[in-house]
Design a protein around this motif. Structure first.
Motif, mmCIF file in Angstrom:
data_model
loop_
_atom_site.group_PDB
_atom_site.id
_atom_site.type_symbol
_atom_site.label_atom_id
_atom_site.label_comp_id
_atom_site.label_asym_id
_atom_site.label_seq_id
_atom_site.Cartn_x
_atom_site.Cartn_y
_atom_site.Cartn_z
ATOM 1 N N VAL A 299 0.848 -1.191 0.000
ATOM 2 C CA VAL A 299 0.000 0.000 0.000
ATOM 3 C C VAL A 299 0.887 1.247 0.000
ATOM 4 N N TYR A 300 0.630 2.141 -0.957
ATOM 5 C CA TYR A 300 1.386 3.384 -1.058
ATOM 6 C C TYR A 300 0.411 4.539 -1.281
ATOM 7 N N LEU A 301 0.703 5.659 -0.647
ATOM 8 C CA LEU A 301 -0.097 6.868 -0.797
ATOM 9 C C LEU A 301 0.787 7.990 -1.325
ATOM 10 N N ALA A 302 0.189 8.914 -2.070
ATOM 11 C CA ALA A 302 0.949 10.017 -2.650
ATOM 12 C C ALA A 302 0.092 11.266 -2.687
ATOM 13 N N SER A 303 0.742 12.406 -2.567
ATOM 14 C CA SER A 303 0.057 13.693 -2.650
ATOM 15 C C SER A 303 0.927 14.660 -3.447
ATOM 16 N N GLU A 304 0.260 15.634 -4.051
ATOM 17 C CA GLU A 304 0.956 16.589 -4.911
ATOM 18 C C GLU A 304 0.287 17.953 -4.807
ATOM 19 N N MET A 305 1.106 18.993 -4.784
ATOM 20 C CA MET A 305 0.610 20.353 -4.810
ATOM 21 C C MET A 305 1.409 21.135 -5.846
ATOM 22 N N MET A 306 0.713 21.868 -6.717
ATOM 23 C CA MET A 306 1.377 22.669 -7.739
ATOM 24 C C MET A 306 0.773 24.064 -7.756
ATOM 25 N N TRP A 307 1.647 25.054 -7.763
ATOM 26 C CA TRP A 307 1.223 26.441 -7.736
ATOM 27 C C TRP A 307 1.817 27.159 -8.933
ATOM 28 N N ASN A 308 0.949 27.786 -9.732
ATOM 29 C CA ASN A 308 1.367 28.573 -10.880
ATOM 30 C C ASN A 308 1.288 30.045 -10.505
ATOM 31 N N TRP A 309 2.444 30.650 -10.288
ATOM 32 C CA TRP A 309 2.477 32.036 -9.846
ATOM 33 C C TRP A 309 1.958 32.969 -10.930
ATOM 34 N N ASN A 310 2.274 32.704 -12.185
ATOM 35 C CA ASN A 310 1.862 33.596 -13.264
ATOM 36 C C ASN A 310 0.351 33.584 -13.460
ATOM 37 N N ALA A 311 -0.269 32.416 -13.389
ATOM 38 C CA ALA A 311 -1.717 32.306 -13.578
ATOM 39 C C ALA A 311 -2.488 32.457 -12.279
ATOM 40 N N ARG A 312 -1.786 32.544 -11.163
ATOM 41 C CA ARG A 312 -2.418 32.628 -9.833
ATOM 42 C C ARG A 312 -3.368 31.444 -9.620
ATOM 43 N N GLU A 313 -2.892 30.252 -9.964
ATOM 44 C CA GLU A 313 -3.693 29.049 -9.802
ATOM 45 C C GLU A 313 -2.914 28.022 -8.995
ATOM 46 N N ALA A 314 -3.645 27.272 -8.192
ATOM 47 C CA ALA A 314 -3.048 26.211 -7.390
ATOM 48 C C ALA A 314 -3.901 24.951 -7.514
ATOM 49 N N THR A 315 -3.261 23.815 -7.650
ATOM 50 C CA THR A 315 -3.954 22.539 -7.743
ATOM 51 C C THR A 315 -3.315 21.562 -6.761
ATOM 52 N N ALA A 316 -4.127 20.628 -6.294
ATOM 53 C CA ALA A 316 -3.655 19.600 -5.377
ATOM 54 C C ALA A 316 -4.291 18.275 -5.761
ATOM 55 N N ALA A 317 -3.588 17.188 -5.485
ATOM 56 C CA ALA A 317 -4.087 15.861 -5.838
ATOM 57 C C ALA A 317 -3.624 14.857 -4.798
ATOM 58 N N PHE A 318 -4.435 13.833 -4.613
ATOM 59 C CA PHE A 318 -4.124 12.732 -3.705
ATOM 60 C C PHE A 318 -4.288 11.427 -4.467
ATOM 61 N N GLY A 319 -3.308 10.521 -4.350
ATOM 62 C CA GLY A 319 -3.347 9.257 -5.076
ATOM 63 C C GLY A 319 -3.015 8.082 -4.181
ATOM 64 N N TYR A 320 -3.363 6.911 -4.658
ATOM 65 C CA TYR A 320 -3.105 5.679 -3.911
ATOM 66 C C TYR A 320 -2.668 4.590 -4.879
ATOM 67 N N ASP A 321 -1.975 3.593 -4.344
ATOM 68 C CA ASP A 321 -1.474 2.476 -5.136
ATOM 69 C C ASP A 321 -1.533 1.227 -4.262
ATOM 70 N N TYR A 322 -2.477 0.321 -4.578
ATOM 71 C CA TYR A 322 -2.652 -0.921 -3.842
ATOM 72 C C TYR A 322 -2.164 -2.076 -4.714
ATOM 73 N N ILE A 323 -1.215 -2.840 -4.188
ATOM 74 C CA ILE A 323 -0.687 -4.013 -4.890
ATOM 75 C C ILE A 323 -1.178 -5.250 -4.153
ATOM 76 N N LEU A 324 -2.198 -5.891 -4.696
ATOM 77 C CA LEU A 324 -2.788 -7.066 -4.074
ATOM 78 C C LEU A 324 -2.221 -8.325 -4.722
ATOM 79 N N ARG A 325 -2.743 -9.463 -4.317
ATOM 80 C CA ARG A 325 -2.184 -10.733 -4.779
ATOM 81 C C ARG A 325 -2.355 -10.911 -6.278
ATOM 82 N N GLN A 326 -3.550 -10.623 -6.796
ATOM 83 C CA GLN A 326 -3.834 -10.853 -8.201
ATOM 84 C C GLN A 326 -4.137 -9.573 -8.984
ATOM 85 N N CYS A 327 -4.069 -8.434 -8.345
ATOM 86 C CA CYS A 327 -4.401 -7.197 -9.061
ATOM 87 C C CYS A 327 -3.632 -6.022 -8.470
ATOM 88 N N ARG A 328 -3.672 -4.930 -9.210
ATOM 89 C CA ARG A 328 -3.071 -3.670 -8.765
ATOM 90 C C ARG A 328 -4.050 -2.556 -9.045
#
Length: 377
Positions: A299-328
């Motif tokens: 099990v892995y978790l990830a987060s990201e934040m990006m800020w564009n100073w010129n456009a005055r915009e900010a975005t954020a994201a949260f992700g996950y990654d589950y590696i099970l026996r027969q699937c991901r």
């Protein structure tokens, strides 16, 4: 203007050029997780201040008990201080950091699922240990750009891709050809353990979609550097250096002569247990920060934040990654409300069933896909 021209508009020229030749449905290579070594220099300093006070408190008791009690206590304190100091960072034995353009590759596995729309079938046929052929068929729809971002126009598309892969001990050659006439290729050759060369190219009927990039990678004991030269008068250079066992610092610079644009960026990466944190900032006005957390071996978790100073915009994201026996299972959700999920189910050795979904309730855009992957894993 797309391709390398867009790199000059982005924050990080090196990262943009690496993304240029990646396939739209995924990144390249598994996530790298280096060895973890704890630095206790600060603890050693604090411990050295505590040990004398302990000796002073123990002095009256030692006087009453005699010389036989004082000697073992002093020896124990000396052994403890030596053990802590021995774990300090050895600046002559620092680890080799990841390449600058792979700074965020662990997070990209969770935050950039290989989503697609429609049907996809991939087949890889190995002819021997070094040479293999690949076939890829995709049918679905593609979104066409419009003046109104809220207006979604899709047209049905289908494509077939033929590929050839030659992988040897010193290098590799990979080629792809699509039914619309586009061709792409990648050649990499390792001169030795320290120097390697790489050439990437994409040819199309439209001149603006034709790209060429030449890379030279150099690795030292605890650093690596890269020089990039491409069409449209693109020149880039980056350097990454391990500072401690866990921390690496570096920077990059690029120049796009066709648009007379240039930029400088700086980055850091802290790789510890159980998390990996990165930060990038560039003169083009973008700030990016990511964190990848290992919950367990599956099990892995990830987060990201990006800020564009010129456009005055900010975005954020949260992700996950589950590696099970027969699937991901991988997925993400961002600050704009877009929800993404990607499932790979292993049916047999070398046979995977794929499900993809992306929901954008704000724009009322919904993309679903299914596929099959047969061949080498």
């Amino acid at each position: 203007m797309t391709g390398l021209s867009q790199q000059g508009q982005g924050a990080f020229g090196t990262y943009a050029s690496s993304v240029l030749f990646r396939k739209q449905r995924g990144g390249e290579g598994p996530a790298h997780r280096g060895a973890y070594v704890v630095s206790l220099a600060q603890e050693a300093k604090e411990s050295s201040l505590v040990i004398p006070s302990v000796a002073e408190d123990a002095a009256p008791a030692a006087d009453g008990a005699g010389q036989e009690t004082e000697a073992p206590a002093a020896q124990a304190q000396t052994d403890f201080a030596s053990a802590v100091l021995s774990k300090e960072t050895d600046f002559l034995e620092l680890p080799q950091p990841v390449r600058y353009e792979e700074l965020q590759k662990e997070c990209l596995m969770s935050l950039r699922p290989e989503t697609f729309e429609g049907m996809r079938f991939d087949f890889t046929k190995p002819l021997n240990q070094s040479f293999s052929l690949s076939h890829s068929l995709q049918m679905g729809s593609a979104e066409m750009p419009t003046a109104n971002p809220q207006q979604i126009v899709k047209v049905p598309v289908s494509s077939y891709e033929f590929g050839a892969n030659l992988i040897g001990a010193k290098g590799m050659m990979i080629g792809r050809m699509l039914t619309d006439g586009r061709m792409s290729g990648r050649v990499k050759y390792d001169v030795n353990d320290s120097v390697s060369f790489k050439v990437q190219a994409q040819l199309a009927e439209e001149k603006q979609y034709s790209q060429t990039m030449f890379d030279c990678d150099v690795k030292g004991l605890d650093w690596n550097a890269q020089l990039k030269v491409g069409n449209n008068q693109f020149v880039g250079v980056n350097y990454f250096q391990s500072v401690t066992n866990n921390l690496a610092l570096g920077g990059e610079a690029f120049y796009l002569g066709s648009q007379r644009k240039s930029g400088v960026g700086f980055a850091l990466r802290h790789q510890g247990e159980p998390g990996i944190a990165t930060c990038q900032v560039a003169t083009t006005g973008l700030l990016s920060a990511t964190y990848h957390h290992k919950v367990s071996d599956k099990v892995y978790l990830a987060s990201e934040m990006m800020w564009n100073w010129n456009a005055r915009e900010a975005t954020a994201a949260f992700g996950y990654d589950y590696i099970l026996r027969q699937c991901r299972l991988r997925g993400r959700i961002d600050s704009s409300g877009v929800i993404t999920a990607f499932l790979e189910e292993r049916l047999n050795v070398g046979v995977n069933f794929v499900l993809s979904a992306e929901l954008d309730h704000y724009r009322k855009d919904y993309r679903f896909g299914f596929g099959m992957t047969v061949g080498m894993e």
